[in-house]
Design a protein around this motif. Structure first.
Motif, mmCIF file in Angstrom:
data_model
loop_
_atom_site.group_PDB
_atom_site.id
_atom_site.type_symbol
_atom_site.label_atom_id
_atom_site.label_comp_id
_atom_site.label_asym_id
_atom_site.label_seq_id
_atom_site.Cartn_x
_atom_site.Cartn_y
_atom_site.Cartn_z
ATOM 1 N N HIS A 131 0.874 -1.184 0.000
ATOM 2 C CA HIS A 131 0.000 0.000 0.000
ATOM 3 C C HIS A 131 0.903 1.224 0.000
ATOM 4 O O HIS A 131 2.117 1.104 0.124
ATOM 5 C CB HIS A 131 -0.976 -0.019 1.175
ATOM 6 C CG HIS A 131 -0.354 0.065 2.537
ATOM 7 N ND1 HIS A 131 0.553 -0.866 3.010
ATOM 8 C CD2 HIS A 131 -0.495 0.977 3.541
ATOM 9 C CE1 HIS A 131 0.915 -0.529 4.234
ATOM 10 N NE2 HIS A 131 0.309 0.588 4.580
ATOM 11 N N ASP B 70 5.459 4.911 5.367
ATOM 12 C CA ASP B 70 6.440 3.993 5.992
ATOM 13 C C ASP B 70 6.708 2.758 5.126
ATOM 14 O O ASP B 70 7.562 1.935 5.465
ATOM 15 C CB ASP B 70 6.013 3.592 7.419
ATOM 16 C CG ASP B 70 4.647 2.944 7.494
ATOM 17 O OD1 ASP B 70 3.741 3.359 6.754
ATOM 18 O OD2 ASP B 70 4.471 2.017 8.312
ATOM 19 N N HIS B 71 5.983 2.647 3.990
ATOM 20 C CA HIS B 71 6.185 1.505 3.092
ATOM 21 C C HIS B 71 6.713 1.899 1.716
ATOM 22 O O HIS B 71 7.064 1.027 0.919
ATOM 23 C CB HIS B 71 4.864 0.734 2.930
ATOM 24 C CG HIS B 71 4.370 0.152 4.215
ATOM 25 N ND1 HIS B 71 4.417 -1.197 4.502
ATOM 26 C CD2 HIS B 71 3.852 0.750 5.319
ATOM 27 C CE1 HIS B 71 3.946 -1.409 5.722
ATOM 28 N NE2 HIS B 71 3.591 -0.240 6.231
ATOM 29 N N ASP C 221 0.320 -4.090 5.881
ATOM 30 C CA ASP C 221 -0.467 -3.681 7.043
ATOM 31 C C ASP C 221 -1.868 -4.253 6.865
ATOM 32 O O ASP C 221 -2.421 -4.204 5.763
ATOM 33 C CB ASP C 221 -0.549 -2.153 7.140
ATOM 34 C CG ASP C 221 0.789 -1.542 7.545
ATOM 35 O OD1 ASP C 221 1.766 -2.298 7.695
ATOM 36 O OD2 ASP C 221 0.848 -0.313 7.701
ATOM 37 N N HIS D 120 6.531 -5.064 11.933
ATOM 38 C CA HIS D 120 5.776 -3.805 11.923
ATOM 39 C C HIS D 120 5.346 -3.432 13.333
ATOM 40 O O HIS D 120 4.163 -3.239 13.619
ATOM 41 C CB HIS D 120 4.558 -3.924 10.987
ATOM 42 C CG HIS D 120 3.966 -2.610 10.569
ATOM 43 N ND1 HIS D 120 2.962 -1.997 11.285
ATOM 44 C CD2 HIS D 120 4.212 -1.789 9.523
ATOM 45 C CE1 HIS D 120 2.624 -0.870 10.677
ATOM 46 N NE2 HIS D 120 3.374 -0.711 9.616
HETATM 47 ZN ZN LIG Z 1 2.797 0.603 8.057
#
Ligand SMILES: [Zn+2]
Ligand SMILES: [Zn+2]
Length: 251
Positions: A60, A64-65, A164, A218
């Protein structure tokens, strides 16, 4: 296959845990799975050559990704040791092309170049074939278009990555019987947040899928001082590991 954890944390800075990033080495492919800020730097720390990446799979578009995409392209443009031409395939959820176009509106002139050929494939559900590897994509509950990835080698090895996620049947179906399940485990049971998993939920999911090994990742700061393994073990009897930056998982 060999999977290296590049970042087992989130955007909130904590010692020794970077933003989400994983590197999957297969016989024919070098795959970056997600890549938040700092991911490229961590690759160097763990002895992985970022120039070998031929495929990126994004779960996604949360920062943070994904935030190291612009630095990656910028480095490809300026690294004299890059083998040219360079082909890069990006597999990502619906909406990525639009996200990418906007990034290029801002940074295009400084990051694009003639010798890096980028192919984008948006996915929601279904299969992508990467020569020796079958990549099975599934929808999951986090953002509107979040996807999970299951990688299956020709030799029958398999690894599942949740990105996530919250609890959902489609994730469980997609991870059935997998060798290694990489599952996000953001918050402790008493601080459950929608769109993320707790240790008990991870245990229940792992038990239902019958995965051979569970690797949790995570981690938000709130969960780091809690007994994650005991909470998982109430529901899942298989092997459980907590990911750490630099962890190597051989399949
Ligand atoms: Zn995340
Ligand atoms: Zn997210």
């Amino acid at each position: 296959m060999k999977l290296t954890v590049l970042g087992s944390g989130v955007l909130i800075p904590v010692p020794k845990r970077g933003n989400s990033g994983y590197f999957l080495q297969t016989e024919d492919h070098s795959i970056l799975i997600d890549g938040g800020s700092g991911t490229l730097r961590r690759m160097v720390d763990f002895g992985i050559d970022y120039k070998t990446i031929d495929t990126i799979c994004y779960s996604h578009m949360h920062p943070d990704h994904t935030l190291d995409l612009v630095p990656l392209l910028f480095a490809y443009r300026h690294d004299p040791e890059l083998v040219k031409p360079k082909f890069l395939k990006i597999v990502a959820p619906i909406g990525f092309q639009d996200y990418f176009n906007r990034l290029i509106e801002i940074y295009g002139g400084s990051v694009l170049c003639d010798w890096v050929d980028i192919e984008i494939q948006e996915v929601s559900r279904g299969e992508v074939i990467l020569e020796d590897l079958l990549l099975i994509c599934g929808h999951t509950e986090h953002t509107a278009h979040s996807v999970t990835y299951r990688f299956e080698s020709g030799r029958g090895e398999s690894v599942f990555y949740s990105g996530d996620s919250d609890v959902n049947d489609e994730l469980i179906a997609s991870a059935k019987g997998v060798d290694v399940m990489i599952l996000e485990c953001s918050f402790p049971d008493n601080l459950k947040r929608k769109g993320h998993l707790t240790p008990s939920e991870c245990g229940l999911i792992a038990e239902e899928t019958g995965c051979k090994r569970l690797v949790l990742t995570h981690f938000y700061p709130e969960i780091l001082d809690t007994d994650i393994i005991s909470a998982v073990a109430k529901y899942y009897r298989g092997e459980v590991d907590l990911a750490y930056d630099g962890m190597e998982i051989e399949l």
